[in-house]
Design a protein around this motif. Structure first.
Motif, PDB file in Angstrom:
ATOM      1  N   ASN A  22       1.103 -34.919  15.143  1.00 24.00           N
ATOM      2  CA  ASN A  22       0.619 -35.729  15.829  1.00 24.00           C
ATOM      3  C   ASN A  22       1.647 -36.795  17.169  1.00 24.00           C
ATOM      4  O   ASN A  22       1.178 -37.314  17.618  1.00 24.00           O
ATOM      5  CB  ASN A  22      -0.280 -36.928  14.996  1.00 24.00           C
ATOM      6  N   VAL A  74       3.582 -25.345  25.140  1.00 23.92           N
ATOM      7  CA  VAL A  74       2.710 -25.651  26.487  1.00 23.92           C
ATOM      8  C   VAL A  74       1.921 -26.877  26.300  1.00 23.92           C
ATOM      9  O   VAL A  74       1.793 -27.548  27.182  1.00 23.92           O
ATOM     10  CB  VAL A  74       2.128 -24.132  26.780  1.00 23.92           C
ATOM     11  N   LEU A  75       1.268 -26.862  25.176  1.00 23.82           N
ATOM     12  CA  LEU A  75       0.550 -28.126  24.879  1.00 23.82           C
ATOM     13  C   LEU A  75       1.177 -29.501  24.856  1.00 23.82           C
ATOM     14  O   LEU A  75       0.829 -30.441  25.209  1.00 23.82           O
ATOM     15  CB  LEU A  75      -0.260 -27.801  23.609  1.00 23.82           C
ATOM     16  N   ALA A 111       2.200 -16.344  19.858  1.00 26.22           N
ATOM     17  CA  ALA A 111       1.110 -17.191  20.363  1.00 26.22           C
ATOM     18  C   ALA A 111       1.169 -18.733  20.005  1.00 26.22           C
ATOM     19  O   ALA A 111       0.964 -19.536  20.826  1.00 26.22           O
ATOM     20  CB  ALA A 111      -0.150 -16.661  20.158  1.00 26.22           C
ATOM     21  N   LYS A 112       1.276 -18.836  18.651  1.00 25.56           N
ATOM     22  CA  LYS A 112       1.156 -20.168  18.115  1.00 25.56           C
ATOM     23  C   LYS A 112       2.562 -20.995  18.842  1.00 25.56           C
ATOM     24  O   LYS A 112       2.271 -21.988  19.250  1.00 25.56           O
ATOM     25  CB  LYS A 112       1.345 -20.009  16.596  1.00 25.56           C
ATOM     26  N   ASP A 146       1.619 -30.363  28.323  1.00 27.98           N
ATOM     27  CA  ASP A 146       0.308 -30.493  28.859  1.00 27.98           C
ATOM     28  C   ASP A 146       0.095 -32.065  28.413  1.00 27.98           C
ATOM     29  O   ASP A 146      -0.185 -32.815  29.398  1.00 27.98           O
ATOM     30  CB  ASP A 146      -0.919 -29.451  28.411  1.00 27.98           C
ATOM     31  N   ARG A 147       0.011 -32.138  27.182  1.00 34.26           N
ATOM     32  CA  ARG A 147      -0.198 -33.792  26.742  1.00 34.26           C
ATOM     33  C   ARG A 147       0.619 -34.803  27.143  1.00 34.26           C
ATOM     34  O   ARG A 147       0.423 -35.759  27.128  1.00 34.26           O
ATOM     35  CB  ARG A 147       0.097 -33.922  24.940  1.00 34.26           C
ATOM     36  N   ARG A 202       4.117 -20.474  21.407  1.00 35.61           N
ATOM     37  CA  ARG A 202       4.231 -20.680  22.695  1.00 35.61           C
ATOM     38  C   ARG A 202       3.146 -21.639  23.005  1.00 35.61           C
ATOM     39  O   ARG A 202       3.387 -22.698  23.906  1.00 35.61           O
ATOM     40  CB  ARG A 202       3.972 -19.340  23.375  1.00 35.61           C
ATOM     41  N   LEU A 203       2.218 -21.741  22.353  1.00 35.43           N
ATOM     42  CA  LEU A 203       0.925 -22.784  22.627  1.00 35.43           C
ATOM     43  C   LEU A 203       1.433 -24.106  22.345  1.00 35.43           C
ATOM     44  O   LEU A 203       1.371 -24.819  23.058  1.00 35.43           O
ATOM     45  CB  LEU A 203       0.059 -22.316  21.563  1.00 35.43           C
ATOM     46  N   LYS A 204       2.310 -24.051  21.224  1.00 33.56           N
ATOM     47  CA  LYS A 204       2.573 -25.349  20.843  1.00 33.56           C
ATOM     48  C   LYS A 204       3.339 -26.271  21.869  1.00 33.56           C
ATOM     49  O   LYS A 204       3.237 -27.119  22.346  1.00 33.56           O
ATOM     50  CB  LYS A 204       3.358 -25.256  19.449  1.00 33.56           C
ATOM     51  N   SER A 239       3.837  -3.482  14.824  1.00 25.36           N
ATOM     52  CA  SER A 239       3.360  -4.559  15.353  1.00 25.36           C
ATOM     53  C   SER A 239       3.840  -5.857  14.629  1.00 25.36           C
ATOM     54  O   SER A 239       3.633  -5.864  13.475  1.00 25.36           O
ATOM     55  CB  SER A 239       1.898  -4.951  15.704  1.00 25.36           C
ATOM     56  N   TYR A 240       5.060  -6.736  15.012  1.00 27.40           N
ATOM     57  CA  TYR A 240       5.232  -7.669  14.149  1.00 27.40           C
ATOM     58  C   TYR A 240       4.298  -8.737  14.422  1.00 27.40           C
ATOM     59  O   TYR A 240       3.179  -8.630  15.048  1.00 27.40           O
ATOM     60  CB  TYR A 240       6.525  -8.340  14.575  1.00 27.40           C
ATOM     61  N   ASP A 241       4.628  -9.879  14.019  1.00 27.47           N
ATOM     62  CA  ASP A 241       3.317 -11.029  14.044  1.00 27.47           C
ATOM     63  C   ASP A 241       3.252 -11.520  15.250  1.00 27.47           C
ATOM     64  O   ASP A 241       3.914 -12.578  15.435  1.00 27.47           O
ATOM     65  CB  ASP A 241       3.631 -12.113  12.815  1.00 27.47           C
ATOM     66  N   SER A 242       2.465 -11.076  16.077  1.00 30.37           N
ATOM     67  CA  SER A 242       2.364 -11.370  17.504  1.00 30.37           C
ATOM     68  C   SER A 242       1.625 -12.888  17.510  1.00 30.37           C
ATOM     69  O   SER A 242       1.716 -13.580  18.350  1.00 30.37           O
ATOM     70  CB  SER A 242       1.579 -10.455  18.185  1.00 30.37           C
ATOM     71  N   LYS A 243       0.886 -13.292  16.344  1.00 30.40           N
ATOM     72  CA  LYS A 243       0.287 -14.648  16.269  1.00 30.40           C
ATOM     73  C   LYS A 243       1.209 -15.644  16.381  1.00 30.40           C
ATOM     74  O   LYS A 243       0.963 -16.836  16.821  1.00 30.40           O
ATOM     75  CB  LYS A 243      -0.930 -14.531  15.151  1.00 30.40           C
TER      76      LYS A 243
END
Lengths: 271, 137
Positions: B96, B52-53, B45-46, B56-57, B48-50, B38-42
């Motif tokens: 920011n 998508v946010l 996540a980080k 969104d923003r 993809r989240l950045k 398992s590679y660093d799946s986080k």
């Protein structure tokens, strides 16, 4: 007396809003504060279950608004702590039964008699959310280190910032699994606070005891020596202004060799 | 006799498969593979989240992004000849602030009517023009 009105919100459902409300409320009361908890999840109430008070509810928030009872009659006292009271949501009405003005009115009345009014917010960003934040001046955002929960928390933060009533908000990161963070398979505490650029109020590690405490209708802060209970107690202390460190969940646990080293080094250092 | 023999061999066969299965379960590297492979799946996540946010923003719908892209293309092609297909318009985030980043390959400069003395650029040169519009949300 003018108490603090704090709304507990998340956007996404199932991240632990109600559990957090029950535990922070109970922990604040254990520290001597007078606390009222208001369940605004009308139609889907659960706070009474987590507090084990489901059999004692006679009147609800909607009954009070319909003038079927006085506010003090609708407040259910906790089984153990006389400083703690619950205003339950109606199970049979829907969210349109309450308006933001009415919620503001209830919160203003409650904060005359209580040090803290904790408002448990329903999931979503519709009227239930608008009702819940209407009377509050502070907010606690509950999220988990999962993408969907973080995204929804970001949306909530945007809405809280747009609200003129909410003066400050902080984050509670729930269901953290230190081992998964150490293996780089879970967003870390810092990752989440970075992404959301929000101040951290506390971190709750994943704890199976939560399920047991829910089964019993007993908040986990009343159970001795549980990871989540301790974390919630520390959050209550921080709300009361005490400085309690947030433990580091990212550092790998000490290895066997390190532990032996520490064993020898500690007495040497203390001399 | 033969029937009995067969029964015995069947039983032995069953036993052997059982033993093999148990052994492989004990020696199984599945759990280990899970951890090491398992590679660093986080990080996934980080990132993809950045992304998508950021969208969104910015509160820009994909439709608005597309419209902006078309309008930008129209304006820019008044001045330079560009590869309409290759235009890359995206949002990037720094601390920011969200930046609108456009990567526009220029095919050649356009001969402007007011400025006829300008030497035309040799054909087929591809330049990249980068525009960054920063705004904080």
């Amino acid at each position: 007396m003018s108490g603090r009105v704090i709304v507990i919100t998340s956007g996404k459902g199932g991240v632990g809003k109600t559990t957090s409300t029950a535990n922070i409320g109970t922990a604040l009361a254990k520290n001597g504060a007078k606390v009222a908890m208001v369940d605004t999840d009308i139609g889907l109430r659960n706070l009474d279950l987590l507090m084990g008070l489901e059999n004692r509810i006679v009147y609800t928030l909607v009954d009070y608004l319909n003038e079927k009872c006085k506010l003090h009659q609708a407040l259910v006292k906790d089984k153990k702590n006389p400083n703690l009271a619950l205003l339950a949501a109606a199970q049979t009405s829907d969210k349109t039964a309450v308006s933001p003005e009415q919620m503001k009115d209830i919160c203003n009345k409650l904060k005359e008699d209580f040090d803290f009014v904790l408002v448990d917010c329903p999931a979503g960003i519709e009227q239930g959310f608008q009702n819940a934040i209407a009377g509050a001046n502070e907010a606690i955002i509950v999220t988990t280190p999962e993408m969907a929960a973080v995204r929804d928390a970001d949306r909530i933060i945007g809405l809280l910032e747009a609200s003129e009533e909410i003066l400050n908000y902080k984050l509670v990161l729930n269901r953290v699994r230190p081992k998964m963070i150490q293996a780089n398979n879970m967003l870390s505490v810092n990752d989440v606070t970075d992404i959301l650029s929000v101040k951290l109020l506390g971190v709750i590690p994943e704890d199976e005891n939560i399920i047991i405490s829910t089964n019993k209708g007993e908040p986990i802060v009343n159970m001795e020596n549980t990871k989540a209970g301790t974390a919630y107690n520390n959050i209550a202390k921080r709300i009361l202004g005490e400085e309690v460190d947030i433990p580091d969940f990212e550092a790998p646990p000490p290895t066997f060799v390190e532990r032996i080293k520490n064993l020898f080094l500690t007495p040497a250092c203390s001399k | 006799m033969k029937l009995l023999d067969r029964k015995i061999t069947d039983k032995i066969n069953d036993m052997i498969t059982d033993i093999v299965a148990t052994c492989s379960r004990i020696l199984s590297t599945e759990a280990k593979v899970d951890e090491t492979a398992s590679y660093d799946s986080k990080d996934d996540a980080k990132n993809r989240l950045k992304l998508v946010l950021m969208h969104d923003r910015s509160q820009l719908t994909p439709c608005q992004m597309e419209q902006m892209r078309e309008e930008l293309l129209d304006v820019i092609s008044r001045y330079v000849e560009i590869d309409r297909e290759a235009l890359d318009l995206c949002l990037e985030s720094e601390t920011n602030t969200i930046a609108l980043v456009a990567n526009i390959p220029i095919l050649r400069a356009k001969k402007l009517e007011q400025d006829e003395t300008q030497e035309p650029e040799p054909e087929n040169t591809v330049e990249v023009m980068e525009a960054e519009v920063e705004s904080s949300f």
